[in-house]
Motif scaffolding. Structure first.
Motif, PDB file in Angstrom:
ATOM      1  N   ARG A   1       0.801  -1.224   0.000  1.00 54.31           N
ATOM      2  CA  ARG A   1       0.000   0.000   0.000  1.00 54.31           C
ATOM      3  C   ARG A   1       0.838   1.280   0.000  1.00 54.31           C
ATOM      4  NH1 ARG A   1      -3.740   1.061   3.870  1.00 54.31           N
ATOM      5  NH2 ARG A   1      -4.811   2.235   2.269  1.00 54.31           N
ATOM      6  N   CYS A   2       2.129   1.204  -0.221  1.00 53.70           N
ATOM      7  CA  CYS A   2       2.990   2.395  -0.174  1.00 53.70           C
ATOM      8  C   CYS A   2       2.486   3.509  -1.095  1.00 53.70           C
ATOM      9  CB  CYS A   2       4.428   2.038  -0.535  1.00 53.70           C
ATOM     10  SG  CYS A   2       5.292   1.130   0.763  1.00 53.70           S
ATOM     11  N   ASN A   3       2.264   3.186  -2.367  1.00 59.86           N
ATOM     12  CA  ASN A   3       1.828   4.221  -3.321  1.00 59.86           C
ATOM     13  C   ASN A   3       0.539   4.899  -2.863  1.00 59.86           C
ATOM     14  OD1 ASN A   3       3.997   3.902  -5.066  1.00 59.86           O
ATOM     15  ND2 ASN A   3       2.932   2.390  -6.314  1.00 59.86           N
ATOM     16  N   ALA A   4      -0.450   4.112  -2.488  1.00 59.20           N
ATOM     17  CA  ALA A   4      -1.754   4.655  -2.109  1.00 59.20           C
ATOM     18  C   ALA A   4      -1.655   5.536  -0.860  1.00 59.20           C
ATOM     19  CB  ALA A   4      -2.751   3.520  -1.878  1.00 59.20           C
ATOM     20  N   VAL A   5      -0.995   5.058   0.169  1.00 56.34           N
ATOM     21  CA  VAL A   5      -0.939   5.800   1.437  1.00 56.34           C
ATOM     22  C   VAL A   5      -0.094   7.063   1.296  1.00 56.34           C
ATOM     23  CG1 VAL A   5      -0.217   5.696   3.857  1.00 56.34           C
ATOM     24  CG2 VAL A   5      -1.398   3.749   2.833  1.00 56.34           C
ATOM     25  N   ILE A   6       1.049   6.969   0.637  1.00 55.09           N
ATOM     26  CA  ILE A   6       1.897   8.149   0.450  1.00 55.09           C
ATOM     27  C   ILE A   6       1.155   9.200  -0.373  1.00 55.09           C
ATOM     28  CG2 ILE A   6       3.998   8.980  -0.695  1.00 55.09           C
ATOM     29  CD1 ILE A   6       5.386   6.439   0.412  1.00 55.09           C
ATOM     30  N   HIS A   7       0.432   8.762  -1.395  1.00 62.58           N
ATOM     31  CA  HIS A   7      -0.354   9.702  -2.211  1.00 62.58           C
ATOM     32  C   HIS A   7      -1.488  10.324  -1.390  1.00 62.58           C
ATOM     33  CE1 HIS A   7      -2.063  11.521  -5.764  1.00 62.58           C
ATOM     34  NE2 HIS A   7      -3.243  11.035  -5.395  1.00 62.58           N
ATOM     35  N   GLU A   8      -2.263   9.491  -0.678  1.00 65.11           N
ATOM     36  CA  GLU A   8      -3.387   9.986   0.137  1.00 65.11           C
ATOM     37  C   GLU A   8      -2.940  11.022   1.165  1.00 65.11           C
ATOM     38  OE1 GLU A   8      -5.041   6.526   2.013  1.00 65.11           O
ATOM     39  OE2 GLU A   8      -5.724   5.682   0.101  1.00 65.11           O
ATOM     40  N   ARG A   9      -1.792  10.774   1.777  1.00 64.18           N
ATOM     41  CA  ARG A   9      -1.306  11.642   2.846  1.00 64.18           C
ATOM     42  C   ARG A   9      -0.459  12.810   2.327  1.00 64.18           C
ATOM     43  NH1 ARG A   9      -0.116   7.841   8.112  1.00 64.18           N
ATOM     44  NH2 ARG A   9      -2.084   6.699   8.049  1.00 64.18           N
ATOM     45  N   GLY A  10      -0.230  12.851   1.030  1.00 63.91           N
ATOM     46  CA  GLY A  10       0.521  13.956   0.439  1.00 63.91           C
ATOM     47  C   GLY A  10       1.957  14.044   0.919  1.00 63.91           C
ATOM     48  N   ILE A  11       2.592  12.899   1.109  1.00 64.96           N
ATOM     49  CA  ILE A  11       3.966  12.866   1.626  1.00 64.96           C
ATOM     50  C   ILE A  11       4.948  13.123   0.482  1.00 64.96           C
ATOM     51  CG2 ILE A  11       5.717  11.428   2.734  1.00 64.96           C
ATOM     52  CD1 ILE A  11       3.362   9.948   4.136  1.00 64.96           C
ATOM     53  N   THR A  12       5.768  14.151   0.637  1.00 65.87           N
ATOM     54  CA  THR A  12       6.813  14.500  -0.331  1.00 65.87           C
ATOM     55  C   THR A  12       8.045  14.952   0.438  1.00 65.87           C
ATOM     56  OG1 THR A  12       6.075  16.802  -0.415  1.00 65.87           O
ATOM     57  CG2 THR A  12       5.150  15.297  -2.078  1.00 65.87           C
ATOM     58  N   LYS A  13       9.125  15.241  -0.306  1.00 66.48           N
ATOM     59  CA  LYS A  13      10.277  15.878   0.336  1.00 66.48           C
ATOM     60  C   LYS A  13       9.802  17.198   0.925  1.00 66.48           C
ATOM     61  CE  LYS A  13      14.174  14.144  -2.349  1.00 66.48           C
ATOM     62  NZ  LYS A  13      15.288  14.517  -3.244  1.00 66.48           N
ATOM     63  N   THR A  14      10.389  17.604   2.020  1.00 67.77           N
ATOM     64  CA  THR A  14       9.976  18.827   2.697  1.00 67.77           C
ATOM     65  C   THR A  14       9.997  20.026   1.766  1.00 67.77           C
ATOM     66  OG1 THR A  14      10.840  17.943   4.759  1.00 67.77           O
ATOM     67  CG2 THR A  14      10.425  20.292   4.713  1.00 67.77           C
ATOM     68  N   ASN A  15       8.904  20.779   1.789  1.00 66.53           N
ATOM     69  CA  ASN A  15       8.758  22.019   1.017  1.00 66.53           C
ATOM     70  C   ASN A  15       8.981  21.852  -0.487  1.00 66.53           C
ATOM     71  OD1 ASN A  15       8.243  23.470   3.415  1.00 66.53           O
ATOM     72  ND2 ASN A  15      10.435  23.664   3.779  1.00 66.53           N
ATOM     73  N   SER A  16       8.562  20.719  -1.028  1.00 67.22           N
ATOM     74  CA  SER A  16       8.703  20.531  -2.474  1.00 67.22           C
ATOM     75  C   SER A  16       7.627  19.583  -2.977  1.00 67.22           C
ATOM     76  CB  SER A  16      10.086  19.980  -2.821  1.00 67.22           C
ATOM     77  OG  SER A  16      10.148  18.596  -2.586  1.00 67.22           O
ATOM     78  N   ASN A  17       7.626  19.366  -4.270  1.00 65.16           N
ATOM     79  CA  ASN A  17       6.710  18.422  -4.897  1.00 65.16           C
ATOM     80  C   ASN A  17       7.469  17.167  -5.334  1.00 65.16           C
ATOM     81  OD1 ASN A  17       4.001  18.082  -5.362  1.00 65.16           O
ATOM     82  ND2 ASN A  17       4.065  18.834  -7.452  1.00 65.16           N
ATOM     83  N   GLU A  18       8.730  17.067  -4.903  1.00 64.72           N
ATOM     84  CA  GLU A  18       9.553  15.907  -5.248  1.00 64.72           C
ATOM     85  C   GLU A  18       9.159  14.717  -4.393  1.00 64.72           C
ATOM     86  OE1 GLU A  18      13.867  16.489  -5.685  1.00 64.72           O
ATOM     87  OE2 GLU A  18      13.425  18.604  -5.299  1.00 64.72           O
TER      88      GLU A  18
END
Length: 147
Positions: free
Chosen positions: A45-62
């Motif tokens: 579920r990595c892709n789904a959960v990371i996407h749902e929670r909006g997890i990215t590198k700090t202060n970026s869209n990376e």
């Protein structure tokens, strides 16, 4: 009467300080929960959960290169900052291992929403940074249980 006024004023300042400290740590604690706590997490579920929670590198869209989810509740993780943890450099190390899921980015350099992760389940002790008794940063998992 004057002593009572001074005592009340001191109590008021003390209470205000404690409330302000709790308020200043709350956003960091909430971010820690969002990025790292998921009792029902699975390696698929990595892709789904990371996407749902909006997890990215700090202060970026990376896309974040790795993100670790602790398969536990906050009631089990928070005590690492006190009786369920021990000093580990400037951090706290859990006394007991946790089930975790480590999500590793497969497409390096990707940007949200094109992050693609591979998950791996592990059992490890964890090292976290604490602020005012609350977990605020996941540092790493620890392979050797005896260190």
């Amino acid at each position: 009467m004057e002593t009572m006024k001074i005592s009340f004023a001191c109590l008021l300042v003390l209470c205000t300080t404690v409330i302000c400290q709790d308020e200043s740590i709350r956003p960091r604690y909430q971010k820690f929960i969002s990025q790292h706590i998921n009792a029902g997490m699975s390696a698929t579920r990595c892709n789904a959960v990371i996407h749902e929670r909006g997890i990215t590198k700090t202060n970026s869209n990376e896309c974040k290169e790795t993100n670790t989810f602790i398969r536990a509740t906050t009631n089990l993780v928070k005590p690492i900052c006190s009786q369920a943890g021990e000093p580990y450099g400037t951090m706290r190390k859990s006394l007991k291992p946790f089930d975790i899921v480590v999500c590793t980015l497969k497409n390096q350099g990707a940007r949200r929403p094109h992050c693609d992760y591979k998950g791996q389940s592990r059992t490890r002790k964890i090292a976290i940074n604490c602020g005012q008794g609350f977990p605020v940063h996941f540092e790493r998992d620890i392979v050797h249980f005896n260190d």
